[in-house]
Design an enzyme around this catalytic site. Structure first.
Site, PDB file in Angstrom:
ATOM      1  N   LYS A 168      -6.187  -4.328  -3.067  1.00 21.45           N
ATOM      2  CA  LYS A 168      -6.829  -4.871  -2.348  1.00 21.45           C
ATOM      3  C   LYS A 168      -7.402  -6.386  -3.467  1.00 21.45           C
ATOM      4  O   LYS A 168      -8.423  -6.382  -2.467  1.00 21.45           O
ATOM      5  CB  LYS A 168      -8.737  -4.013  -3.064  1.00 21.45           C
TER       6      LYS A 168
ATOM      7  N   TYR B 117     -20.560  -6.598   7.687  1.00 21.84           N
ATOM      8  CA  TYR B 117     -19.299  -5.684   6.892  1.00 21.84           C
ATOM      9  C   TYR B 117     -20.179  -4.500   7.000  1.00 21.84           C
ATOM     10  O   TYR B 117     -20.698  -3.159   7.567  1.00 21.84           O
ATOM     11  CB  TYR B 117     -18.394  -5.848   5.998  1.00 21.84           C
TER      12      TYR B 117
ATOM     13  N   CYS C 183     -11.997  -2.009   7.245  1.00 22.88           N
ATOM     14  CA  CYS C 183     -11.654  -3.473   7.069  1.00 22.88           C
ATOM     15  C   CYS C 183     -13.486  -3.276   5.864  1.00 22.88           C
ATOM     16  O   CYS C 183     -14.231  -3.092   6.746  1.00 22.88           O
ATOM     17  CB  CYS C 183     -12.135  -4.637   7.941  1.00 22.88           C
TER      18      CYS C 183
ATOM     19  N   LYS D  34       0.489  -1.493  -0.038  1.00 26.74           N
ATOM     20  CA  LYS D  34      -0.123   0.292   0.040  1.00 26.74           C
ATOM     21  C   LYS D  34       0.772   1.850   0.479  1.00 26.74           C
ATOM     22  O   LYS D  34       0.366   2.817   0.008  1.00 26.74           O
ATOM     23  CB  LYS D  34      -0.963  -0.062   1.100  1.00 26.74           C
TER      24      LYS D  34
ATOM     25  N   ASN E 245     -20.750   1.520  -5.928  1.00 27.84           N
ATOM     26  CA  ASN E 245     -19.266   0.998  -6.327  1.00 27.84           C
ATOM     27  C   ASN E 245     -17.971   1.777  -7.120  1.00 27.84           C
ATOM     28  O   ASN E 245     -17.917   2.218  -8.284  1.00 27.84           O
ATOM     29  CB  ASN E 245     -20.308   0.397  -6.859  1.00 27.84           C
ATOM     30  N   VAL E 246     -17.358   2.184  -5.781  1.00 27.35           N
ATOM     31  CA  VAL E 246     -16.817   3.325  -6.417  1.00 27.35           C
ATOM     32  C   VAL E 246     -15.446   2.261  -6.706  1.00 27.35           C
ATOM     33  O   VAL E 246     -14.332   1.439  -6.247  1.00 27.35           O
ATOM     34  CB  VAL E 246     -16.081   3.413  -4.552  1.00 27.35           C
TER      35      VAL E 246
ATOM     36  N   LYS F  18     -21.515  -0.599   9.411  1.00 28.49           N
ATOM     37  CA  LYS F  18     -21.362  -0.193   9.045  1.00 28.49           C
ATOM     38  C   LYS F  18     -23.232   0.925   8.830  1.00 28.49           C
ATOM     39  O   LYS F  18     -22.943   2.170   9.753  1.00 28.49           O
ATOM     40  CB  LYS F  18     -21.575   0.315   7.100  1.00 28.49           C
TER      41      LYS F  18
ATOM     42  N   PHE G 291     -19.457 -12.629 -14.703  1.00 24.20           N
ATOM     43  CA  PHE G 291     -20.286 -13.538 -13.753  1.00 24.20           C
ATOM     44  C   PHE G 291     -21.966 -14.083 -14.702  1.00 24.20           C
ATOM     45  O   PHE G 291     -22.152 -13.257 -15.037  1.00 24.20           O
ATOM     46  CB  PHE G 291     -20.406 -13.581 -12.545  1.00 24.20           C
TER      47      PHE G 291
END
EC number: 5.1.3.20
Length: 308
Positions: free
Chosen positions: A177, A139, A78, A38, A168-169, A143, A200
Site C-alpha cells: 500500500k 474517496y 481505490c 500484491k 483505521n485498519v 463510499k 506528525f
C-alpha cells in the site's frame, strides 16, 4: 463458490485467509495485479481461480454465470484518500459497485462490501446516520454515495446486503500500500532502517479508532454466516493515540526514540484528527466478540512483520 474482489489486496486477502481457515478454498479472487507485488498476499492462500477486475466486471455486465455463488465480498476499490481524480474514483468505486450489487440482487447472492469511516469527515459522532456524514475527500464521497444507494434499495432486497465502514485498519498483508499503509507499518520500517520512529507534529492530539485486520475479517465472516443486512461501523469503539501505536512498535523492538516531523500542508483540512466507531448498531446484530486493543494488535502485527 465465494467471490472476493480486491482479494489480493489488504483486507480482501485477509478475508480469503479467514475463509481458508473455515476450510473454504472454492474462492474466485478478482483484482488488478498491475502492481505485481500484491501477488505475495496470495502465495500462502488457497484459491480456485483468479480474474482481472476489468474482465470480471465485463462478465458481470454481460450477465455471465459463475455457477453457484454463496457470497460476494466486495473489497476492491481505490482506497487512496489522497486521490483527486474524481472521474476515476466514481467509476472505480461507485459505478463498479452498483453493477456488482445488482448482479447479486438479481440472483439473491449475499453481498458484503467495504465502506469507510471516510464517509463521516470532520465530526465527533460516528453513528450510521445521515446527519453525521460529510466526507472530506472524493474517496469518502464515493463510499458515502454508494451507502446512500444501498440504503434506498435495502427495503426491497431479498438477500443480504451489508456494508462495513472500516475505521483505521492495520495488520498483515498491507505491504503493497505504500504511503497509504498503516502508521504501524511505517514505524516498523523506520526502526528496521536504523531510524527513530516519526510522528506528525501535533499528533499527540490526534486519536483514531485503530482496528486489527483479523478482527475486520472475522466480522465479515460472521455477518455472512448470520445473514446480516445493513450498514455498520467496523472499528473497536475506542479511539487511541498515534503515540500508543508508536509505543507498541518501540516496545516490540526494544529500541527507538519517537521524533516529530512537520504536518504535511496538503493534508491540512482534509485529515480526520479523531475517529471512534459507535458500535451500537453492530452489537445489536448479536456480534459480541472483543476487538484487539492497539497494544495487542500492534504486537501481533510486529511479530508477523518481523517473522523469520
Amino acid at each position: 463458490m465465494i467471490i472476493v474482489t480486491g482479494g489480493a489486496g489488504f483486507i480482501g486477502s485477509n478475508i480469503v485467509k479467514a475463509l481458508n481457515d473455515l476450510g473454504r478454498k472454492d474462492i474466485l479472487v478478482v483484482d488488478n495485479l498491475k502492481d505485481g507485488t500484491k501477488f505475495a498476499n496470495l502465495v500462502d492462500l488457497d484459491i480456485a481461480d483468479y480474474c482481472d477486475k476489468e474482465d470480471f466486471i465485463a462478465s458481470i455486465i454481460a450477465g455471465d454465470e459463475f455457477g453457484d455463488i454463496d457470497a460476494v465480498f466486495h473489497e476492491g476499490a481505490c482506497s487512496a484518500t489522497t486521490e483527486w481524480d474524481g472521474k476515476y474514483i466514481m467509476h472505480n468505486n461507485y459505478e463498479y459497485s452498483k453493477e456488482l450489487l445488482h448482479y447479486c440482487l438479481d440472483r439473491e447472492i449475499p453481498f458484503f462490501y467495504a465502506s469507510s469511516a471516510a464517509t463521516y469527515g470532520d465530526t465527533k459522532v460516528f453513528r450510521e446516520e445521515r446527519e453525521f456524514e460529510g466526507p472530506l475527500n472524493v474517496y469518502g464521497y464515493s463510499k458515502f454515495l454508494f451507502d446512500q444507494y444501498v440504503r434506498n434499495i435495502l427495503p426491497e432486497a431479498k438477500s443480504p446486503v451489508c456494508g462495513f465502514r472500516y475505521f483505521n485498519v492495520y495488520g498483515p498483508r498491507e505491504n503493497h500500500k505504500g504511503s497509504m499503509a498503516s502508521v504501524a507499518f511505517h514505524l516498523n520500517n523506520q526502526i528496521l532502517k536504523g531510524e527513530n520512529p516519526k510522528l506528525f507534529a501535533g499528533s499527540e492530539g490526534f486519536r483514531r479508532d485503530f482496528v486489527y485486520v483479523g478482527d475486520v475479517a472475522a466480522v465479515n465472516i460472521w455477518c455472512w454466516q448470520n445473514g446480516i443486512s445493513g450498514i455498520y461501523n467496523l472499528g473497536t469503539g475506542n479511539a487511541e493515540s498515534f503515540r500508543a501505536v508508536a509505543d507498541a512498535v518501540v516496545k516490540f523492538h526494544g529500541k527507538g526514540e519517537i521524533e516529530t516531523i512537520p504536518f504535511p500542508e496538503h493534508l491540512k483540512s482534509r485529515y480526520q484528527e479523531y475517529t471512534q466507531a459507535d458500535l451500537t448498531k453492530l452489537r445489536s446484530t448479536g456480534y459480541d466478540k472483543p476487538f484487539k486493543t492497539v497494544a495487542e494488535g500492534v504486537t501481533e502485527y510486529m511479530a508477523w512483520l518481523n517473522r523469520k
